[in-house]
Design a protein around this motif. Structure first.
Motif, PDB file in Angstrom:
ATOM      1  N   THR A  47       0.855  -1.192   0.000  1.00  0.00           N
ATOM      2  CA  THR A  47       0.000   0.000   0.000  1.00  0.00           C
ATOM      3  C   THR A  47       0.888   1.237   0.000  1.00  0.00           C
ATOM      4  OG1 THR A  47      -1.721  -1.151   1.255  1.00  0.00           O
ATOM      5  CG2 THR A  47      -1.812   1.260   1.223  1.00  0.00           C
ATOM      6  N   TRP A  48       0.664   2.134  -0.963  1.00  0.00           N
ATOM      7  CA  TRP A  48       1.456   3.361  -1.077  1.00  0.00           C
ATOM      8  C   TRP A  48       0.705   4.552  -0.482  1.00  0.00           C
ATOM      9  CZ3 TRP A  48       6.415   3.568  -2.111  1.00  0.00           C
ATOM     10  CH2 TRP A  48       7.010   2.597  -2.915  1.00  0.00           C
ATOM     11  N   ALA A  49       1.463   5.483   0.091  1.00  0.00           N
ATOM     12  CA  ALA A  49       0.913   6.759   0.554  1.00  0.00           C
ATOM     13  C   ALA A  49       1.973   7.835   0.356  1.00  0.00           C
ATOM     14  CB  ALA A  49       0.512   6.682   2.023  1.00  0.00           C
ATOM     15  N   HIS A  50       1.536   9.057   0.098  1.00  0.00           N
ATOM     16  CA  HIS A  50       2.482  10.170  -0.034  1.00  0.00           C
ATOM     17  C   HIS A  50       2.833  10.720   1.338  1.00  0.00           C
ATOM     18  CE1 HIS A  50       3.654  14.426  -0.532  1.00  0.00           C
ATOM     19  NE2 HIS A  50       4.315  13.943  -1.572  1.00  0.00           N
ATOM     20  N   TYR A  51       4.139  10.995   1.545  1.00  0.00           N
ATOM     21  CA  TYR A  51       4.566  11.606   2.809  1.00  0.00           C
ATOM     22  C   TYR A  51       5.860  12.372   2.574  1.00  0.00           C
ATOM     23  CZ  TYR A  51       5.714  12.299   7.697  1.00  0.00           C
ATOM     24  OH  TYR A  51       5.990  12.873   8.919  1.00  0.00           O
TER      25      TYR A  51
END
Length: 232
Positions: A47-51
């Motif tokens: 699962t990818w998320a921007h940070y």
């Protein structure tokens, strides 16, 4: 092998990407973040998320988190008098405050794991003392202190360790390894006669996240081609 849920902050390249691939191959679920480089791979358990650690935003971690790895860093090598206070503040924000903010955000999820593990990254330059490394050594030295303090505070439920690599062939080190002559010169400085590869460091991180390392906490482990302790 028990399936774990592991978060990697900064997994779109370098050591973070290598670690994500290793963990996915082992069957774990990986929660991964990227800052500016768009993810180049996908997987059913990923699962990818921007940070962006320089402009932190809220991260929604899984309810239970078994592992947390903080990868963002810099390599800026210049004479000390060419750095200003703002340079040290920016580097500290990325490497130290960024890690602190992520750990505090993930702590409720880590506490729900049976035995969680946090992995941070230092550098061989903290203990060895190298010219032109004042910026990175100041921040990474703080991370080594943070590693030991949190390991003591979080024991016995959450283990905290750090890895201190020497020069590794990642995008961060591109300017130091962008010619055959530079690669050969840097390889020759190491007793094992090569610079590190992302997998060299990622395999140690994978070990520290695993139950095989369940009796290790508060350690700063050198994965550095022997440069910190050998003279050959």
């Amino acid at each position: 092998m028990e399936t774990k849920k592991i978060a990697i902050i900064g997994a779109s390249k370098g050591i973070g990407m290598a670690l994500a691939n290793i963990l996915l191959e082992e069957g774990h679920h990986v929660f991964a973040t990227y800052a500016s480089t768009a993810p180049s791979f996908d997987h059913p358990n990923l699962t990818w998320a921007h940070y962006n650690a320089m402009a932190p935003e809220a991260l929604a971690f899984p309810e239970i988190l078994d592992g947390l790895v903080y990868c963002p860093g810099t390599i800026s090598l210049k004479p000390f008098n060419r750095f200003g206070p703002a340079d040290f503040q920016a580097d500290y924000q990325l490497q130290v405050l960024g890690a602190i903010q992520v750990i505090q955000s993930a702590l409720p999820s880590l506490k729900k794991s049976q035995l969680a593990s946090v992995v941070l990254f230092s550098t061989v330059a903290v203990q060895q003392g190298l010219p032109f490394h004042s910026l990175v050594s100041a921040s990474k030295g703080a991370l080594e202190g943070l590693t030991r303090a949190l390991a003591a505070e979080f024991a016995p439920k959450i283990r905290v360790n750090a890895i201190a690599p020497s020069l590794t062939n990642t995008p961060l080190a591109e300017n130091l390894l962008n010619s055959d002559a530079k690669k050969e010169a840097n390889a020759a400085r190491h007793p094992l006669k090569r610079v590190g590869e992302p997998a060299d460091i990622a395999h140690m991180a994978s070990f520290l996240l695993s139950d095989k390392a369940s009796w290790m906490s508060g350690q700063v482990i050198h994965v550095d081609g022997g440069i910190s302790s050998l003279r050959v």
